[in-house]
Scaffold this active site. Structure first.
Site, short mmCIF file in Angstrom:
data_model
loop_
_atom_site.label_atom_id
_atom_site.label_comp_id
_atom_site.label_asym_id
_atom_site.label_seq_id
_atom_site.Cartn_x
_atom_site.Cartn_y
_atom_site.Cartn_z
N MET A 168 -9.39 7.75 0.04
CA MET A 168 -10.23 8.08 1.22
C MET A 168 -10.81 9.47 1.04
SD MET A 168 -7.64 6.86 4.20
CE MET A 168 -6.81 5.28 4.13
N MET A 221 -12.36 3.90 -0.52
CA MET A 221 -13.00 4.12 0.78
C MET A 221 -13.75 5.45 0.69
SD MET A 221 -9.82 2.82 3.12
CE MET A 221 -8.67 2.98 1.76
N ASP A 224 -6.37 -6.76 4.18
CA ASP A 224 -5.78 -5.42 4.21
C ASP A 224 -5.79 -4.87 5.63
OD1 ASP A 224 -4.98 -2.80 3.72
OD2 ASP A 224 -6.72 -2.29 2.46
N HIS A 245 -1.16 -1.28 -4.32
CA HIS A 245 -2.44 -1.02 -3.64
C HIS A 245 -2.57 0.48 -3.42
CE1 HIS A 245 -5.89 -2.23 -1.14
NE2 HIS A 245 -5.51 -1.28 -0.29
N MET A 296 -11.21 -6.42 5.31
CA MET A 296 -10.39 -5.50 6.12
C MET A 296 -10.00 -6.19 7.43
SD MET A 296 -10.02 -2.89 4.25
CE MET A 296 -8.97 -2.05 5.44
N ASP A 326 -4.92 3.44 -1.99
CA ASP A 326 -6.00 3.70 -1.03
C ASP A 326 -6.61 5.08 -1.22
OD1 ASP A 326 -6.12 1.36 0.75
OD2 ASP A 326 -4.04 1.88 1.23
N GLY A 366 1.27 -2.13 4.06
CA GLY A 366 1.76 -0.76 3.93
C GLY A 366 3.00 -0.56 4.75
N SER A 384 0.84 -1.19 0.00
CA SER A 384 0.00 0.00 0.00
C SER A 384 0.88 1.24 0.00
CB SER A 384 -0.89 0.01 1.24
OG SER A 384 -1.45 1.30 1.39
N HIS A 441 -8.46 0.75 -3.98
CA HIS A 441 -9.37 0.46 -2.86
C HIS A 441 -10.11 1.76 -2.54
CE1 HIS A 441 -9.49 -0.56 1.78
NE2 HIS A 441 -10.70 -0.50 1.26
C1 DX5 Z 1 -6.27 1.26 5.60
C2 DX5 Z 1 -5.81 0.96 4.20
C3 DX5 Z 1 -4.68 0.03 4.14
C4 DX5 Z 1 -3.42 0.49 4.84
C5 DX5 Z 1 -2.65 -0.70 5.26
O1 DX5 Z 1 -7.49 1.92 5.54
O2 DX5 Z 1 -6.86 0.41 3.43
O3 DX5 Z 1 -4.40 -0.34 2.80
O4 DX5 Z 1 -2.62 1.31 4.04
O5 DX5 Z 1 -1.54 -0.28 6.01
P1 DX5 Z 1 -0.82 -1.23 7.04
O6 DX5 Z 1 -0.29 -2.40 6.27
O7 DX5 Z 1 0.24 -0.35 7.61
O8 DX5 Z 1 -1.84 -1.65 8.05
ZN ZN Z 2 -6.43 -0.51 1.44
#
Ligand code: DX5
Ligand code: ZN
Length: 215
Positions: free
Chosen positions: A35, A66, A175, A31, A137, A33, A197, A8, A64
């Site tokens: 948001m 969100m 994830d 990946h 998740m 993300d 990530g 990520s 992804h």
């Molecule tokens: C959280 C994201 C993840 C996040 C994962 O909302 O969807 O993709 O970046 O990060 P780590 O691996 O650090 O939990």
């Molecule tokens: Zn994610």
């Protein structure tokens, strides 16, 4: 089944994002993300950043979303270079989530649904036939660097059974909080795509960490 790693880039240094994407060339997906500050209490990156990243990697980009009502934006993410787009089942009505998946497929891209920790495994069933991927998740979405929720593993196993019983060509992704220890738990539960990530971007040797996460 071979395990795929999807680092990520939320955990990369955004001032050096091109370098950060090139650093994960041995992974299987990037990946990405997205948001919106509404579906989750954080704001990250969007369409222009995806366009720029697209030029710096040959890997498939796993977007992804969100965001609330993702159907409004899936076409733009596909056009900006996504190869795979996932939408949260909690983000709109079932009809609109179906529409979002159909729009992604109409663009020739892969589509899937995501479940938040409090959403039950059964919630994937209405969508499963049209999913190329299901994402479970293992943290509350919104932030990198959170603690892995091992209690999501029965949900991962239940969805693995749904996929196998129906003989579907559907990947199962997890994830949140995936590291060199928890990756094994996820693989045992039936996941075949692992998002990571902080574990990847904090590593001194990123290719070695990606290899380690394959279990
Ligand atoms: C959280 C994201 C993840 C996040 C994962 O909302 O969807 O993709 O970046 O990060 P780590 O691996 O650090 O939990
Ligand atoms: Zn994610």
């Amino acid at each position: 089944m071979s395990v795929k790693i999807a680092p990520s880039i939320l955990s990369a240094d955004f001032a050096e994002l091109g370098t950060g994407v090139e650093a994960i060339a041995t992974a299987d997906y990037v990946h990405f993300d997205v948001m919106d500050g509404c579906f989750v209490p954080n704001i990250s990156i969007g369409i222009p950043v995806l366009q720029s990243i697209r030029k710096r990697t040959a890997l498939p980009i796993d977007v992804h979303l969100m965001i609330v009502q993702p159907e409004r934006y899936v076409d733009q993410f596909c056009d900006a270079g996504a190869d795979l787009v996932t939408c949260h089942v909690e983000a709109d009505t079932p009809e609109k989530i179906h529409l979002a998946l159909d729009k992604i497929h109409a663009k020739g891209k892969k589509a899937g649904v995501v479940l938040k920790p409090n959403t039950r495994a059964e919630a994937v069933l209405p969508f499963l036939d049209k999913c190329d991927i299901v994402l479970v998740m293992t943290v509350e979405p919104g932030f990198g660097g959170q603690k892995f929720m091992a209690d999501m593993m029965p949900k991962v196993s239940a969805i693995r059974r749904y996929i196998d019983e129906r003989n579907l060509d559907c990947e199962l992704e997890v994830d949140g909080g995936v590291d060199a220890v928890t990756c094994k738990t996820c693989i045992e539960a039936g996941a075949n795509v692992l998002v990571a990530g902080s574990a990847v971007y904090k590593a001194a040797n990123i290719p070695a960490k990606i290899k380690e996460l394959r279990g």
